[in-house]
Design an enzyme around this catalytic site. Structure first.
Site, PDB file in Angstrom:
ATOM      1  N   GLU A  47       0.890  -1.247   0.207  1.00 12.11           N
ATOM      2  CA  GLU A  47      -0.009   0.180  -0.094  1.00 12.11           C
ATOM      3  C   GLU A  47       0.877   1.115   0.059  1.00 12.11           C
ATOM      4  O   GLU A  47       1.815   0.755   0.442  1.00 12.11           O
ATOM      5  CB  GLU A  47      -0.945  -0.131   1.123  1.00 12.11           C
ATOM      6  CG  GLU A  47      -1.562   1.278   1.291  1.00 12.11           C
ATOM      7  CD  GLU A  47      -2.416   1.228   3.352  1.00 12.11           C
ATOM      8  OE1 GLU A  47      -1.361   0.798   4.155  1.00 12.11           O
ATOM      9  OE2 GLU A  47      -3.641   1.818   2.900  1.00 12.11           O
ATOM     10  N   ASN A 115      -7.222   6.017  -1.536  1.00 12.31           N
ATOM     11  CA  ASN A 115      -6.154   4.844  -1.533  1.00 12.31           C
ATOM     12  C   ASN A 115      -6.227   4.385  -2.995  1.00 12.31           C
ATOM     13  O   ASN A 115      -7.384   3.497  -2.197  1.00 12.31           O
ATOM     14  CB  ASN A 115      -6.083   4.665   0.085  1.00 12.31           C
ATOM     15  CG  ASN A 115      -4.637   3.868   0.760  1.00 12.31           C
ATOM     16  OD1 ASN A 115      -4.146   3.342  -0.616  1.00 12.31           O
ATOM     17  ND2 ASN A 115      -4.558   3.927   1.264  1.00 12.31           N
ATOM     18  N   LYS A 132      -9.160   1.907  -1.755  1.00 15.33           N
ATOM     19  CA  LYS A 132      -9.742   1.314  -0.395  1.00 15.33           C
ATOM     20  C   LYS A 132     -11.195   1.902   0.384  1.00 15.33           C
ATOM     21  O   LYS A 132     -10.890   2.955   0.192  1.00 15.33           O
ATOM     22  CB  LYS A 132      -8.632   1.959   0.563  1.00 15.33           C
ATOM     23  CG  LYS A 132      -8.467   1.144   1.674  1.00 15.33           C
ATOM     24  CD  LYS A 132      -7.746   1.687   2.677  1.00 15.33           C
ATOM     25  CE  LYS A 132      -7.413   1.025   4.024  1.00 15.33           C
ATOM     26  NZ  LYS A 132      -6.176   1.536   4.575  1.00 15.33           N
ATOM     27  N   GLU A 151      -6.319   8.694   7.202  1.00 14.30           N
ATOM     28  CA  GLU A 151      -6.590   8.126   6.210  1.00 14.30           C
ATOM     29  C   GLU A 151      -8.164   8.730   6.298  1.00 14.30           C
ATOM     30  O   GLU A 151      -8.356   9.106   5.072  1.00 14.30           O
ATOM     31  CB  GLU A 151      -6.264   6.663   6.870  1.00 14.30           C
ATOM     32  CG  GLU A 151      -5.559   6.269   6.450  1.00 14.30           C
ATOM     33  CD  GLU A 151      -5.366   4.767   5.706  1.00 14.30           C
ATOM     34  OE1 GLU A 151      -6.410   4.666   4.946  1.00 14.30           O
ATOM     35  OE2 GLU A 151      -4.906   3.480   6.567  1.00 14.30           O
ATOM     36  N   CYS A 182      -4.465  -3.586   3.010  1.00 15.84           N
ATOM     37  CA  CYS A 182      -4.354  -3.053   3.585  1.00 15.84           C
ATOM     38  C   CYS A 182      -5.216  -3.582   5.368  1.00 15.84           C
ATOM     39  O   CYS A 182      -6.349  -4.290   5.012  1.00 15.84           O
ATOM     40  CB  CYS A 182      -4.201  -1.940   4.740  1.00 15.84           C
ATOM     41  SG  CYS A 182      -2.645  -1.889   6.333  1.00 15.84           S
ATOM     42  N   ASN A 207       0.352  -1.052   5.757  1.00 18.09           N
ATOM     43  CA  ASN A 207       1.456  -0.593   6.385  1.00 18.09           C
ATOM     44  C   ASN A 207       0.637  -1.293   7.686  1.00 18.09           C
ATOM     45  O   ASN A 207      -0.048   0.294   7.701  1.00 18.09           O
ATOM     46  CB  ASN A 207       1.763   1.168   5.997  1.00 18.09           C
ATOM     47  CG  ASN A 207       2.031   1.796   4.946  1.00 18.09           C
ATOM     48  OD1 ASN A 207       2.894   1.813   4.469  1.00 18.09           O
ATOM     49  ND2 ASN A 207       1.917   1.029   3.700  1.00 18.09           N
TER      50      ASN A 207
END
Ligand code: CDT
Length: 333
Positions: A47, A115, A132, A151, A182, A207
């Site tokens: 990611e 993302n 994401k 995020e 993730c 991550n």
């Protein structure tokens, strides 16, 4: 004929805040070169592979964070990666911060940030894009946290669902490919939506900090890796798929990411695992016919699923309290 592809997770060691994309891309090209020597046909990077894990840094003005995003792929800085994939005939997946100018749900065209991860063919064509869905963390500066996880500030919730596509990989003419990013790996819904599209190979970049900054109680360090592997292994087993989970690892400006990249088969077994905190390539020969057993027996969805009993999965978001037992009545027998 057996449907075998040689796959790799290309784990990346830390990328410091000051490290330019060109350096990260250089490391990625080196990993690709090593992968080629090992006969790899499909390779997964983590990611947000091109930069440090920037959601730990607060920008009051979100536009200032645009330095961490890509507006085009390939770009001058990422072109060497695409060239290496072409040179080596490798299909690869990687995560990055995406800026796009597109219409939102209301039809208004505006700057949007996601993302994102893509699967790229050796020709340089984008085979599949995923944005994401399960964004962890928070949107505002959290003064009590030692490290921010912003995020929800920098990214919109992905608007592409969990797509799966059949595409050529290596010598195989059609492999069912999907992606997650993730935190998605912890949500069985994400795996099942792809399982329902007969996914055979899930690419997953992550991550994950070694410490849970949100924990108010005690969480043993070793359980952080256990929970990651548990989620991936269960997702693979219950949906009869392979997964290649590729981490960013080590200390980024003092912030530790736990690594432990893995490749998992449809039985839920770990076939390969990274053991360093640096750039590391792990590989496995994935026999895609292994997906058939689960798919035609215990997880033959068409025979055994009962969606009429699962309405809460899509009707409801948070948990509700159950009704309170009122004690035995005559009709209870
Ligand atoms: N990048 C990412 O999604 N990390 C989350 C941990 C976030 S903790 C606020 C993960 O699930 O690994």
């Amino acid at each position: 004929m057996a449907r075998i592809i040689t796959a790799a997770a290309a784990q990346l060691g830390p990328i410091q805040k000051a490290e330019p994309r060109s350096e990260a891309v250089g490391r990625m090209v080196q990993l690709m070169e090593r992968a080629h020597k090992r006969g790899v046909e499909y390779l997964v990077f983590p990611e947000l592979a091109l930069t440090t894990f920037f959601p730990r840094y607060y920008h009051e003005d979100i536009a200032e964070a645009d330095i961490w995003f890509e507006t085009a792929l390939p770009s001058a800085e990422t072109a060497p990666l695409f060239a290496a994939a072409k040179r080596f005939g490798i299909t690869f997946s990687m995560g990055y911060g995406e800026i796009t100018h597109a219409a939102d749900a209301t039809g208004i065209v505006r700057k949007r940030r996601f993302n994102t991860s893509v699967i790229v063919a050796p020709t340089g064509e984008i085979i599949l894009k995923y944005r994401k869905v399960h964004l962890p963390g928070h949107a505002e500066y959290a003064p009590l946290r030692k490290v921010q996880h912003l995020e929800k500030r920098y990214f919109e919730v992905g608007d592409l669902g969990f797509p799966v596509i059949q595409a050529p990989v290596g010598t195989l003419s059609g492999v069912n490919l999907g992606m997650m990013i993730c935190n998605d790996r912890r949500w069985p819904e994400a795996w099942r939506v792809m399982g329902l599209q007969s996914v055979e190979l899930v690419s997953l970049g992550y991550n994950t900090p070694s410490l849970n900054m949100e924990a108010t109680g005690f969480e043993a360090h070793h359980l952080r890796v256990f929970h990651s592997h548990l989620s991936i292994q269960a997702g693979c087993y219950q949906n009869a798929t392979f997964a290649i989970a590729s981490a960013k690892a080590g200390k980024e400006d003092g912030n530790e990411l736990f690594g432990h990249s893995i490749i998992v088969n449809p039985q839920g077994e770990i076939m390969a695992m990274a053991t360093s905190w640096g750039d590391e390539l792990i590989t496995a020969d994935c026999d895609l016919d292994m997906c058939t057993l689960g798919r035609t027996t215990i997880f033959a969805f068409e025979k055994h699923r009962r969606p009429e009993a699962y309405a809460r999965i899509t009707d409801q978001i948070g948990a509700v309290a159950p009704p309170v037992w009122q004690g035995l009545t005559d009709t209870d027998g």
